[in-house]
Design a protein around this motif. Sequence first.
Motif, PDB file in Angstrom:
ATOM      1  N   ALA A  11     -37.683  19.338 -69.382  1.00  0.00           N
ATOM      2  CA  ALA A  11     -38.764  19.815 -68.522  1.00  0.00           C
ATOM      3  C   ALA A  11     -38.847  21.333 -68.520  1.00  0.00           C
ATOM      4  CB  ALA A  11     -38.553  19.309 -67.104  1.00  0.00           C
ATOM      5  N   SER A  39     -34.616  24.818 -57.808  1.00  0.00           N
ATOM      6  CA  SER A  39     -35.603  24.174 -56.948  1.00  0.00           C
ATOM      7  C   SER A  39     -36.699  25.176 -56.616  1.00  0.00           C
ATOM      8  CB  SER A  39     -34.953  23.642 -55.664  1.00  0.00           C
ATOM      9  OG  SER A  39     -34.351  24.696 -54.943  1.00  0.00           O
ATOM     10  N   ASP A  62     -33.340  13.983 -59.769  1.00  0.00           N
ATOM     11  CA  ASP A  62     -33.111  15.285 -60.380  1.00  0.00           C
ATOM     12  C   ASP A  62     -33.155  15.170 -61.899  1.00  0.00           C
ATOM     13  OD1 ASP A  62     -32.755  16.410 -57.896  1.00  0.00           O
ATOM     14  OD2 ASP A  62     -30.588  16.665 -58.084  1.00  0.00           O
ATOM     15  N   GLU A  63     -33.748  16.168 -62.535  1.00  0.00           N
ATOM     16  CA  GLU A  63     -33.728  16.279 -63.998  1.00  0.00           C
ATOM     17  C   GLU A  63     -32.421  16.967 -64.374  1.00  0.00           C
ATOM     18  OE1 GLU A  63     -35.658  16.144 -67.870  1.00  0.00           O
ATOM     19  OE2 GLU A  63     -36.273  15.267 -65.976  1.00  0.00           O
ATOM     20  N   ILE A  74     -32.633  20.132 -62.093  1.00  0.00           N
ATOM     21  CA  ILE A  74     -33.911  20.555 -61.533  1.00  0.00           C
ATOM     22  C   ILE A  74     -34.263  19.565 -60.439  1.00  0.00           C
ATOM     23  CG2 ILE A  74     -36.339  21.037 -61.962  1.00  0.00           C
ATOM     24  CD1 ILE A  74     -35.598  21.487 -64.902  1.00  0.00           C
ATOM     25  N   GLY A  76     -35.924  17.063 -58.164  1.00  0.00           N
ATOM     26  CA  GLY A  76     -36.949  16.077 -58.491  1.00  0.00           C
ATOM     27  C   GLY A  76     -38.319  16.414 -57.937  1.00  0.00           C
ATOM     28  N   SER A  78     -39.485  19.367 -57.569  1.00  0.00           N
ATOM     29  CA  SER A  78     -39.951  20.631 -58.157  1.00  0.00           C
ATOM     30  C   SER A  78     -40.381  20.494 -59.606  1.00  0.00           C
ATOM     31  CB  SER A  78     -38.838  21.679 -58.079  1.00  0.00           C
ATOM     32  OG  SER A  78     -38.470  21.924 -56.749  1.00  0.00           O
ATOM     33  N   ILE A  79     -40.063  19.381 -60.246  1.00  0.00           N
ATOM     34  CA  ILE A  79     -40.310  19.235 -61.680  1.00  0.00           C
ATOM     35  C   ILE A  79     -41.778  19.458 -62.036  1.00  0.00           C
ATOM     36  CG2 ILE A  79     -40.299  17.589 -63.603  1.00  0.00           C
ATOM     37  CD1 ILE A  79     -37.704  16.478 -62.462  1.00  0.00           C
ATOM     38  N   VAL A  83     -42.690  22.048 -65.252  1.00  0.00           N
ATOM     39  CA  VAL A  83     -42.797  21.484 -66.603  1.00  0.00           C
ATOM     40  C   VAL A  83     -43.407  22.510 -67.558  1.00  0.00           C
ATOM     41  CG1 VAL A  83     -43.983  19.755 -68.010  1.00  0.00           C
ATOM     42  CG2 VAL A  83     -42.900  19.086 -65.881  1.00  0.00           C
TER      43      VAL A  83
END
Length: 117
Positions: A11, A39, A62-63, A74, A76, A78-79, A83
């Motif tokens: 991402a 975040s 979370d990524e 990252i 989740g 805020s992704i 991106v």
Amino acid sequence: MATTLRPRPAALILTPNAEARIAELMAKAPEGAIGVKLSTPKRGCSGLAYSVDYVTEAKPFDEKIETAGGTLYIDGGSILYLVGSTMDWVEDDFAAGFVFQNPNAKGECGCGESFTV
């Protein structure tokens, strides 16, 4: 016929400087830290800000980005705001910090502390 899945791109793109800084942070991380987490909390005059903190547990959405020096998570929530962004670590004579090139940002506040999407 078997379906071949291609690897999903990360991402967020990390520069070599950002990866090196994550490694430095993890080398002196407090006990129990499993990585650092990016975040975008609501803060500042434009609405959202970037925040990087140590994390002791991963949340389900979370990524996770593995680097040679440690793991970046990252948030989740805020992704979608991040991106396609690039995260860099920049140092000069007066300041040092993570810098983000975010194609999703539609504007920033005058001091560069926060952004809007």
